[in-house]
Design a protein around this motif. Structure first.
Motif, PDB file in Angstrom:
ATOM      1  N   GLU A 260     -12.602  43.628 -17.571  1.00 20.80           N
ATOM      2  CA  GLU A 260     -11.775  43.050 -16.712  1.00 20.80           C
ATOM      3  C   GLU A 260     -12.047  41.686 -16.661  1.00 20.80           C
ATOM      4  N   ASP A 261     -11.354  40.430 -16.335  1.00 24.65           N
ATOM      5  CA  ASP A 261     -11.808  39.205 -16.424  1.00 24.65           C
ATOM      6  C   ASP A 261     -11.956  38.771 -15.065  1.00 24.65           C
ATOM      7  N   ALA A 262     -12.391  37.567 -14.605  1.00 25.08           N
ATOM      8  CA  ALA A 262     -12.713  37.154 -13.224  1.00 25.08           C
ATOM      9  C   ALA A 262     -11.554  37.464 -12.269  1.00 25.08           C
ATOM     10  N   ARG A 263     -10.594  37.371 -12.663  1.00 21.75           N
ATOM     11  CA  ARG A 263      -9.538  37.816 -11.862  1.00 21.75           C
ATOM     12  C   ARG A 263      -9.034  39.167 -11.613  1.00 21.75           C
ATOM     13  N   GLY A 264      -9.810  40.052 -12.327  1.00 23.64           N
ATOM     14  CA  GLY A 264      -9.693  41.409 -12.170  1.00 23.64           C
ATOM     15  C   GLY A 264      -8.337  42.017 -13.145  1.00 23.64           C
ATOM     16  N   GLU A 265      -7.989  41.147 -13.946  1.00 24.21           N
ATOM     17  CA  GLU A 265      -6.943  41.645 -15.038  1.00 24.21           C
ATOM     18  C   GLU A 265      -7.489  42.492 -16.090  1.00 24.21           C
ATOM     19  N   LEU A 266      -6.874  43.519 -16.406  1.00 28.47           N
ATOM     20  CA  LEU A 266      -7.329  44.416 -17.533  1.00 28.47           C
ATOM     21  C   LEU A 266      -7.356  43.455 -18.770  1.00 28.47           C
ATOM     22  N   VAL A 267      -8.474  43.365 -19.642  1.00 26.53           N
ATOM     23  CA  VAL A 267      -8.493  42.645 -20.850  1.00 26.53           C
ATOM     24  C   VAL A 267      -8.914  43.433 -22.108  1.00 26.53           C
ATOM     25  N   GLY A 268      -9.327  44.843 -21.777  1.00 26.35           N
ATOM     26  CA  GLY A 268      -9.920  45.400 -23.080  1.00 26.35           C
ATOM     27  C   GLY A 268     -10.350  46.849 -22.367  1.00 26.35           C
ATOM     28  N   TYR A 269     -10.464  47.531 -23.296  1.00 30.74           N
ATOM     29  CA  TYR A 269     -11.033  49.070 -23.061  1.00 30.74           C
ATOM     30  C   TYR A 269     -11.321  49.706 -24.340  1.00 30.74           C
ATOM     31  N   ALA A 270     -12.270  50.729 -23.936  1.00 30.87           N
ATOM     32  CA  ALA A 270     -12.843  51.446 -25.274  1.00 30.87           C
ATOM     33  C   ALA A 270     -13.331  52.889 -24.699  1.00 30.87           C
ATOM     34  N   ALA A 271     -13.398  53.778 -25.858  1.00 29.72           N
ATOM     35  CA  ALA A 271     -13.966  54.988 -25.635  1.00 29.72           C
ATOM     36  C   ALA A 271     -14.806  55.509 -26.720  1.00 29.72           C
ATOM     37  N   ILE A 272     -15.870  56.493 -26.307  1.00 26.46           N
ATOM     38  CA  ILE A 272     -16.816  57.014 -27.083  1.00 26.46           C
ATOM     39  C   ILE A 272     -16.746  58.362 -27.163  1.00 26.46           C
ATOM     40  N   TRP A 273     -16.380  59.363 -28.255  1.00 26.72           N
ATOM     41  CA  TRP A 273     -16.208  60.614 -28.113  1.00 26.72           C
ATOM     42  C   TRP A 273     -17.017  61.244 -29.260  1.00 26.72           C
ATOM     43  N   PRO A 274     -17.216  62.616 -29.023  1.00 30.24           N
ATOM     44  CA  PRO A 274     -18.272  63.264 -29.781  1.00 30.24           C
ATOM     45  C   PRO A 274     -17.769  63.756 -31.075  1.00 30.24           C
ATOM     46  N   ASN A 275     -18.328  63.550 -32.239  1.00 26.19           N
ATOM     47  CA  ASN A 275     -18.054  64.002 -33.562  1.00 26.19           C
ATOM     48  C   ASN A 275     -19.048  64.509 -34.362  1.00 26.19           C
ATOM     49  N   MET A 276     -19.374  65.913 -34.514  1.00 22.57           N
ATOM     50  CA  MET A 276     -20.391  66.445 -35.026  1.00 22.57           C
ATOM     51  C   MET A 276     -21.817  65.904 -34.509  1.00 22.57           C
ATOM     52  N   GLU A 277     -22.500  65.403 -35.308  1.00 21.24           N
ATOM     53  CA  GLU A 277     -23.701  64.654 -34.886  1.00 21.24           C
ATOM     54  C   GLU A 277     -23.814  63.178 -34.501  1.00 21.24           C
ATOM     55  N   THR A 278     -22.559  62.723 -34.572  1.00 21.65           N
ATOM     56  CA  THR A 278     -22.201  61.413 -34.240  1.00 21.65           C
ATOM     57  C   THR A 278     -21.389  61.156 -32.988  1.00 21.65           C
ATOM     58  N   HIS A 279     -21.351  60.000 -32.587  1.00 16.98           N
ATOM     59  CA  HIS A 279     -20.709  59.519 -31.426  1.00 16.98           C
ATOM     60  C   HIS A 279     -19.564  58.433 -32.164  1.00 16.98           C
ATOM     61  N   VAL A 280     -18.390  58.574 -32.143  1.00 13.84           N
ATOM     62  CA  VAL A 280     -17.384  57.495 -32.362  1.00 13.84           C
ATOM     63  C   VAL A 280     -16.967  56.829 -31.441  1.00 13.84           C
ATOM     64  N   ILE A 281     -16.978  55.329 -31.804  1.00 12.79           N
ATOM     65  CA  ILE A 281     -16.249  54.370 -30.789  1.00 12.79           C
ATOM     66  C   ILE A 281     -14.784  54.107 -31.220  1.00 12.79           C
ATOM     67  N   GLY A 282     -13.870  54.269 -30.541  1.00 16.41           N
ATOM     68  CA  GLY A 282     -12.674  54.170 -30.557  1.00 16.41           C
ATOM     69  C   GLY A 282     -11.656  54.962 -29.635  1.00 16.41           C
ATOM     70  N   PRO A 283     -10.596  54.482 -29.185  1.00 15.37           N
ATOM     71  CA  PRO A 283     -10.380  53.006 -29.641  1.00 15.37           C
ATOM     72  C   PRO A 283     -11.155  51.823 -28.791  1.00 15.37           C
ATOM     73  N   LEU A 284     -11.003  50.608 -29.684  1.00  9.65           N
ATOM     74  CA  LEU A 284     -11.755  49.355 -29.032  1.00  9.65           C
ATOM     75  C   LEU A 284     -10.579  48.449 -29.105  1.00  9.65           C
ATOM     76  N   ILE A 285     -10.013  48.045 -27.802  1.00 11.27           N
ATOM     77  CA  ILE A 285      -9.154  47.018 -27.509  1.00 11.27           C
ATOM     78  C   ILE A 285      -9.975  46.029 -26.709  1.00 11.27           C
ATOM     79  N   ALA A 286      -9.875  44.845 -27.256  1.00 10.36           N
ATOM     80  CA  ALA A 286     -10.699  43.477 -26.290  1.00 10.36           C
ATOM     81  C   ALA A 286      -9.810  42.168 -26.592  1.00 10.36           C
ATOM     82  N   ARG A 287     -10.049  41.366 -25.886  1.00 11.51           N
ATOM     83  CA  ARG A 287      -9.406  40.192 -25.837  1.00 11.51           C
ATOM     84  C   ARG A 287     -10.108  39.193 -27.004  1.00 11.51           C
TER      85      ARG A 287
END
Length: 298
Positions: A199-226
């Motif tokens: 969130e920016d200083a005004r509380g507006e949502l400007v991005g989001y991201a997730a991390i999820w398990p895939n075998m021995e790794t963690h995958v970052i995705g989706p990755l949305i950012a300003r």
């Protein structure tokens, strides 16, 4: 010569009950089993497969994830996890399955997929054009002190997402991705190990991201950012919650983020061609779209 009976085999819809057979097929071709990812794709999308004539699981499979709504069908469909069992490879089954999916099931619908160098010639013959490229990175993330420095007044604040954030995430995602994928985004809280918002200083949502398990790794995705700084902040916060190696697929146009990730321990593993059919390129705003949930879902 292609044995006639193989390309005459019926193609059927797959369900979540086929998850184990799909994972077995991945393993047969030397891919990770990826049971967790298969579960998401079969639940949120539509799977298609060909049963092996020897009775041993699936001979071929793929998954279609459709997005958006219009009178004639989805606004966009992503094809992924296109696999043929090794013992039936190079006998026309992949072409048989893809022709059916693209020209019958999805006729007239804009299509996208991520292609390996091996699969790209077939997709070009089916009318796909290369409209982008993604670089797969993998490795153990090593943050630097500057990554944890106090944020500037105009930078984004990163925090865990709450239930109240989901409608906001869906709105932002639709704007950035270019079409509605509510059915996929609303599955993220259960699918991912951590879901963060920026969130920016005004509380507006400007991005989001997730991390999820895939075998021995963690995958970052989706990755949305300003911007790059926002993408870096989300990645840093996600990396802090895991001891596993990270994996992600970054649009190659985001050169600054790619360099930053490589400086912090991630190595280039492969490049995939982003291909589209019946559409000049992916919709939405690529400048804020850094990594997909998974390349199999577009």
């Amino acid at each position: 010569m292609t044995p006639p009976h193989l390309t005459d085999l019926p193609i059927r819809a797959l369900t979540v009950d086929d998850l184990r057979s799909c994972a077995d097929l991945s393993e047969d071709r030397g891919w990770p089993r990826e049971d967790h990812k298969w579960g998401l794709l079969l639940a949120a999308g539509s799977g298609y497969g060909i049963d092996a004539p020897d009775g041993q699981g699936l001979a071929a499979a793929c998954v279609v994830t459709s997005y958006g709504h219009r009178p004639s069908g989805p606004e966009l469909a992503a094809i992924g996890m296109v696999l043929v069992a090794e013992r039936f490879a190079r006998q026309g089954l992949g072409r048989h399955l893809m022709t059916y999916v693209c020209d019958d099931v999805l006729k007239g619908i804009p299509l996208t997929l991520h292609a390996t160098p091996y699969g790209r010639p077939l997709y070009e013959e089916l009318g796909f054009d290369t409209t982008g490229r993604a670089e797969m990175l993998r490795g153990t993330f090593h943050g630097e002190p500057s990554d944890m420095a106090p944020q500037a007044a105009d930078s984004a604040t990163v925090r865990p997402a709450s239930g109240e954030d989901i409608p906001r995430i869906v709105r932002l995602d639709t704007e950035v991705f270019g079409t509605d994928r509510t059915h996929m985004i609303t599955r993220l809280p259960a699918f991912a190990d951590r879901l963060l918002v920026a969130e920016d200083a005004r509380g507006e949502l400007v991005g989001y991201a997730a991390i999820w398990p895939n075998m021995e790794t963690h995958v970052i995705g989706p990755l949305i950012a300003r911007d790059t700084a926002g993408a870096q902040a989300l990645v840093t916060a996600l990396a802090a919650v895991t001891d596993r190696p990270l994996r992600t697929d970054i649009d190659v146009r985001h050169e600054e983020l790619l360099g930053w990730l490589k400086d912090r321990g991630l190595d280039s593993v492969a490049f995939n061609a982003v291909m589209t059919r019946d559409i000049p390129g992916l919709p939405g705003d690529w400048t804020r779209r850094w990594a997909p949930i998974t390349v199999a879902a577009g």
